[in-house]
Motif scaffolding. Structure first.
Motif, PDB file in Angstrom:
ATOM      1  N   VAL A 263       0.827  -1.221   0.000  1.00  0.00           N
ATOM      2  CA  VAL A 263       0.000   0.000   0.000  1.00  0.00           C
ATOM      3  C   VAL A 263       0.860   1.269   0.000  1.00  0.00           C
ATOM      4  O   VAL A 263       0.616   2.199  -0.768  1.00  0.00           O
ATOM      5  N   LEU A 264       1.888   1.249   0.863  1.00  0.00           N
ATOM      6  CA  LEU A 264       2.732   2.434   0.988  1.00  0.00           C
ATOM      7  C   LEU A 264       3.417   2.757  -0.350  1.00  0.00           C
ATOM      8  O   LEU A 264       3.491   3.919  -0.762  1.00  0.00           O
ATOM      9  N   GLY A 265       3.881   1.704  -1.018  1.00  0.00           N
ATOM     10  CA  GLY A 265       4.543   1.883  -2.312  1.00  0.00           C
ATOM     11  C   GLY A 265       3.589   2.448  -3.346  1.00  0.00           C
ATOM     12  O   GLY A 265       3.935   3.345  -4.124  1.00  0.00           O
ATOM     13  N   GLN A 266       2.345   1.937  -3.314  1.00  0.00           N
ATOM     14  CA  GLN A 266       1.371   2.407  -4.298  1.00  0.00           C
ATOM     15  C   GLN A 266       0.975   3.859  -4.019  1.00  0.00           C
ATOM     16  O   GLN A 266       0.794   4.652  -4.942  1.00  0.00           O
ATOM     17  N   LEU A 267       0.910   4.183  -2.709  1.00  0.00           N
ATOM     18  CA  LEU A 267       0.641   5.586  -2.358  1.00  0.00           C
ATOM     19  C   LEU A 267       1.779   6.478  -2.851  1.00  0.00           C
ATOM     20  O   LEU A 267       1.557   7.592  -3.327  1.00  0.00           O
ATOM     21  N   THR A 268       3.006   5.949  -2.733  1.00  0.00           N
ATOM     22  CA  THR A 268       4.167   6.712  -3.222  1.00  0.00           C
ATOM     23  C   THR A 268       4.026   6.973  -4.716  1.00  0.00           C
ATOM     24  O   THR A 268       4.299   8.079  -5.199  1.00  0.00           O
ATOM     25  N   LEU A 269       3.548   5.977  -5.450  1.00  0.00           N
ATOM     26  CA  LEU A 269       3.367   6.161  -6.903  1.00  0.00           C
ATOM     27  C   LEU A 269       2.322   7.241  -7.191  1.00  0.00           C
ATOM     28  O   LEU A 269       2.485   8.044  -8.117  1.00  0.00           O
ATOM     29  N   VAL A 270       1.255   7.247  -6.374  1.00  0.00           N
ATOM     30  CA  VAL A 270       0.227   8.289  -6.562  1.00  0.00           C
ATOM     31  C   VAL A 270       0.846   9.664  -6.330  1.00  0.00           C
ATOM     32  O   VAL A 270       0.622  10.611  -7.104  1.00  0.00           O
ATOM     33  N   VAL A 271       1.648   9.770  -5.243  1.00  0.00           N
ATOM     34  CA  VAL A 271       2.282  11.061  -4.935  1.00  0.00           C
ATOM     35  C   VAL A 271       3.182  11.486  -6.098  1.00  0.00           C
ATOM     36  O   VAL A 271       3.168  12.654  -6.525  1.00  0.00           O
ATOM     37  N   ILE A 272       3.939  10.532  -6.653  1.00  0.00           N
ATOM     38  CA  ILE A 272       4.829  10.845  -7.772  1.00  0.00           C
ATOM     39  C   ILE A 272       4.020  11.346  -8.969  1.00  0.00           C
ATOM     40  O   ILE A 272       4.362  12.360  -9.595  1.00  0.00           O
ATOM     41  N   ALA A 273       2.909  10.647  -9.250  1.00  0.00           N
ATOM     42  CA  ALA A 273       2.067  11.047 -10.394  1.00  0.00           C
ATOM     43  C   ALA A 273       1.504  12.449 -10.189  1.00  0.00           C
ATOM     44  O   ALA A 273       1.505  13.282 -11.104  1.00  0.00           O
ATOM     45  N   VAL A 274       1.040  12.719  -8.934  1.00  0.00           N
ATOM     46  CA  VAL A 274       0.457  14.042  -8.646  1.00  0.00           C
ATOM     47  C   VAL A 274       1.529  15.130  -8.774  1.00  0.00           C
ATOM     48  O   VAL A 274       1.272  16.208  -9.340  1.00  0.00           O
ATOM     49  N   MET A 275       2.747  14.827  -8.266  1.00  0.00           N
ATOM     50  CA  MET A 275       3.842  15.805  -8.389  1.00  0.00           C
ATOM     51  C   MET A 275       4.126  16.111  -9.854  1.00  0.00           C
ATOM     52  O   MET A 275       4.272  17.267 -10.260  1.00  0.00           O
ATOM     53  N   PHE A 276       4.174  15.070 -10.653  1.00  0.00           N
ATOM     54  CA  PHE A 276       4.499  15.236 -12.071  1.00  0.00           C
ATOM     55  C   PHE A 276       3.411  16.051 -12.792  1.00  0.00           C
ATOM     56  O   PHE A 276       3.710  16.988 -13.537  1.00  0.00           O
ATOM     57  N   LEU A 277       2.146  15.688 -12.499  1.00  0.00           N
ATOM     58  CA  LEU A 277       1.030  16.419 -13.136  1.00  0.00           C
ATOM     59  C   LEU A 277       1.040  17.886 -12.708  1.00  0.00           C
ATOM     60  O   LEU A 277       0.823  18.789 -13.518  1.00  0.00           O
ATOM     61  N   GLY A 278       1.308  18.091 -11.400  1.00  0.00           N
ATOM     62  CA  GLY A 278       1.327  19.454 -10.873  1.00  0.00           C
ATOM     63  C   GLY A 278       2.401  20.300 -11.550  1.00  0.00           C
ATOM     64  O   GLY A 278       2.140  21.438 -11.951  1.00  0.00           O
ATOM     65  N   LEU A 279       3.580  19.729 -11.691  1.00  0.00           N
ATOM     66  CA  LEU A 279       4.679  20.491 -12.314  1.00  0.00           C
ATOM     67  C   LEU A 279       4.366  20.788 -13.787  1.00  0.00           C
ATOM     68  O   LEU A 279       4.640  21.880 -14.284  1.00  0.00           O
TER      69      LEU A 279
END
Lengths: 310, 334
Positions: A263-279
């Motif tokens: 779960v933690l790893g998948q949450l990390t992937l979500v955070v990465i995706a959100v960071m990328f989209l945000g930038l």
């Protein structure tokens, strides 16, 4: 004999419920005072959604699609993204597919739409310059415009086709503006519509001294912004490729794979995706184009036709 | 110690009551000599007494306070942003919104507490979020007023292009032509301001002439283009200059200024773009380092404790791990 009424102390749950009730009553009281109107609220939301809808219609027009086709394409992209995610069997891939369909698909196509719109605007400004030159050579405005529409370049053929027929000039200009879907074209159509019956000499001056220099400069800035946007887009694609490759590589290492499978790893992937989209969104926000007023040309015609100005 | 506290409480109470009495006496002029009160009445009747609110009078002496009061004035913000709400309504609505957030987060907190067996969300979260909503609402109002000013400037600038043609010899008056054009924009910012004299919200007394009106609107709504338009109207109506030439010249200078601004913004954006583009390395770093941090801090339990210690929140109790599906947990715990 007297009976004293003794209130038992409330349980924590009762106390919490009482506090909640007070908060609900407080909310309701404040909103009654504020005069919140459900219909007005819905109208406000619709009004706020209008720029988004306009933008979507602009992208559709830039691609040469109808708004309905564009809407279906977006729905299909979201559906395809979710299906692709589902086919992997990884829950987070479904979210990734959804985000990809929702944001990446229109983002990738917006560049094409933008370039096409720029090409149309460039041709439109060249057309205005030609109208001005013909008017300087003593051709009447209506005649000059109809002559140009008859031999319009490929980029403007569809946009100028209403002018080629026998339709009244004001109606044709409204239709041209509707097809062009460009604020710059709208501004020029507005000047045409209001000046053609009143003062053609003033129109020539207006075109030469104000509109053409402004439009040319605006096009220059837009072209520069387009070049910068293309460079940034390329960088985003490269970064996306590097990150996709890295994810694929780290997934093949057992320890890393173990982390990204929980779960933690998948949450990390979500955070990465959100960071990328945000930038990526921030990059898009920084590249601003010159703004123009959005006119409702039907209203212009209605407003000034009665006074014999349109 | 308790006695001291009790005595302090009484002292405070007496001071408060005394202060209230003094304020009431001052407000109702109880100790003002009768001849001074009579003189004041006379001056007030003749309009010679300064009856402006205290913040205005203080602001006159301290310009910073005047600027602060102007910048933070809710009435002004709502008027510029074109909102139909009164300040009282805005306060009530924002307070209601804050309470709603407090309500939802409190309910969520109690549900999570019931599920996990111990408090999951910290106590300060709900009131802070409610306070944050109020701050956000105010910031949104400021943003909205800034956006409205930009729209007003944009619409007015684009109207000038055709205004000269419309108000030329034998044409319409400036106000009529402006209203007709304003009615045809999609956002109708200028129209909303001019119709039914809505500018009276910030310009309470109508100036005697048209150009003075545009000056006043420009100053009150902080749209300098209205003031410039006022200048041109003055030069056309008072000095008798050619309206077509004057308005077209103004339109040309507006476009030149706008394009120069756009060019400088585009040049600045090129430099600023380096920041988000460089920031794109961050997701890559997170992707590569997150598993390492996970391994270093000792698997799932260590990670959750580490994360909660970062957020200064107590970690989930063992019951939470027992009750959630095993497939959700990292292998170290499962």
């Amino acid at each position: 004999m007297t009976h004293a009424i003794v209130l038992a102390p409330p349980t924590p749950l009762q106390f919490f419920a009482e506090v909640m009730l007070l908060l609900v009553l407080g909310c309701a009281a404040f909103w009654v005072v504020a005069g919140v109107d459900g219909l007005a609220l819905a109208g406000g939301i619709r009004r706020r959604a209008e720029p988004f809808r306009e933008r979507e219609r602009d992208v559709a027009a830039g691609l040469g699609w109808s708004a309905r086709t564009w809407a279906w394409a977006r729905v299909a992209a979201v559906g395809a993204g979710i299906l692709a995610g589902l086919s992997t069997g990884i829950p987070i891939a479904v979210v990734g597919g959804l985000l990809g369909g929702l944001f990446a698909f229109p983002w990738a196509l917006a560049a094409r739409a933008e370039r096409r719109r720029l090409r149309t605007e460039r041709a439109f400004v060249a057309m205005v310059r030609e109208v001005r030159d013909r008017m300087l050579a003593n051709t009447a405005f209506d005649q000059a415009l109809r002559d140009i529409a008859d031999t319009a370049p490929a980029e403007l053929r569809e946009v100028l086709s209403p002018l080629a027929g026998d339709a009244p000039m004001a109606e044709a200009l409204v239709e041209v503006e509707r097809r062009a879907r460009s604020p710059l074209a709208t501004m020029i159509c507005l000047a045409f519509m209001l000046s053609r019956t009143r003062n053609q000499a003033a129109l020539v001056d207006l075109l030469s001294d104000t509109l053409l220099p402004a439009a040319t400069a605006a096009l220059g800035i837009e072209t520069e912004a387009d070049v910068t946007a293309t460079q940034q887009r390329t960088i985003v694609y490269i970064m996306l490729l590097i990150e996709g490759g890295s994810l694929w590589y780290v997934s093949s290492v057992p320890t890393f794979h173990q982390f990204y499978a929980n779960v933690l790893g998948q949450l990390t992937l979500v955070v990465i995706a959100v960071m990328f989209l945000g930038l990526t969104w921030v990059v898009g926000r920084m590249l601003r184009r010159p703004a123009w007023t959005r006119w409702d040309m039907e209203s212009v015609r209605g407003e000034f036709e009665g006074a014999g100005l349109a | 110690m308790l006695e001291l506290m009790g005595a302090l409480r009484w002292i405070l109470l007496v001071m408060l009551a005394g202060g209230a009495c003094i304020a009431a006496a001052w407000h109702f002029d109880l100790y003002t000599p009768s001849h001074v009160a009579a003189t004041r009445r006379l001056l007030r009747m003749r309009g010679l007494l300064d009856t402006r609110p205290i913040q205005v009078r203080v602001g006159e002496r301290i310009p910073f306070l005047k600027q602060l009061a102007r910048e933070t004035s809710l009435t002004r913000l709502l008027a510029i942003s074109g909102s139909r709400q009164e300040p009282g309504q805005w306060v009530a609505m924002t307070a209601g919104l804050g309470l709603l957030v407090l309500l939802v987060l409190s309910a969520l907190s109690i549900v999570l507490r019931a599920a996990a067996g111990s408090s999951v969300l910290p106590l300060w979260l709900a009131p802070s979020a409610a306070g944050g909503i109020v701050v956000l609402a105010y910031a949104a109002s400021r943003q909205s007023s800034r956006g409205r000013r930009q729209t007003l400037t944009l619409e007015l600038g684009d109207m000038l292009v055709t205004l000269g043609v419309l108000v030329g010899p034998g044409g319409a008056s400036v106000e009529d032509a402006l209203l007709s054009l304003a009615r045809c924009t999609r956002e109708k910012a200028v129209y909303e301001l001019l119709r039914n004299e809505r500018w009276t919200q910030l310009v309470p007394v109508r100036p005697r002439t048209q150009y003075q009106l545009f000056w006043a609107i420009g100053d009150a709504y902080e749209v300098p283009l209205f003031r410039t338009l006022g200048d041109v109207i003055r030069s056309v109506t008072v000095k008798g200059l050619d309206p077509l030439e004057q308005y077209t010249n103004l339109a040309t200078s507006v476009y030149s200024a706008r394009l120069a601004d756009a060019q400088s913004q585009a040049a600045r954006a090129k430099i600023k773009l380096a920041i988000p583009v460089a920031g794109m390395i961050l997701p890559l770093l997170v992707l590569l380092t997150a598993p390492l941090i996970y391994a270093i801090v000792g698997g799932g339990e260590g990670m959750s404790q580490w994360l909660f210690s970062l957020a200064s929140v107590r970690p989930l109790s063992g019951r939470a791990f027992e009750t959630c599906p095993q497939s959700w947990l990292p292998p170290a715990i499962a």
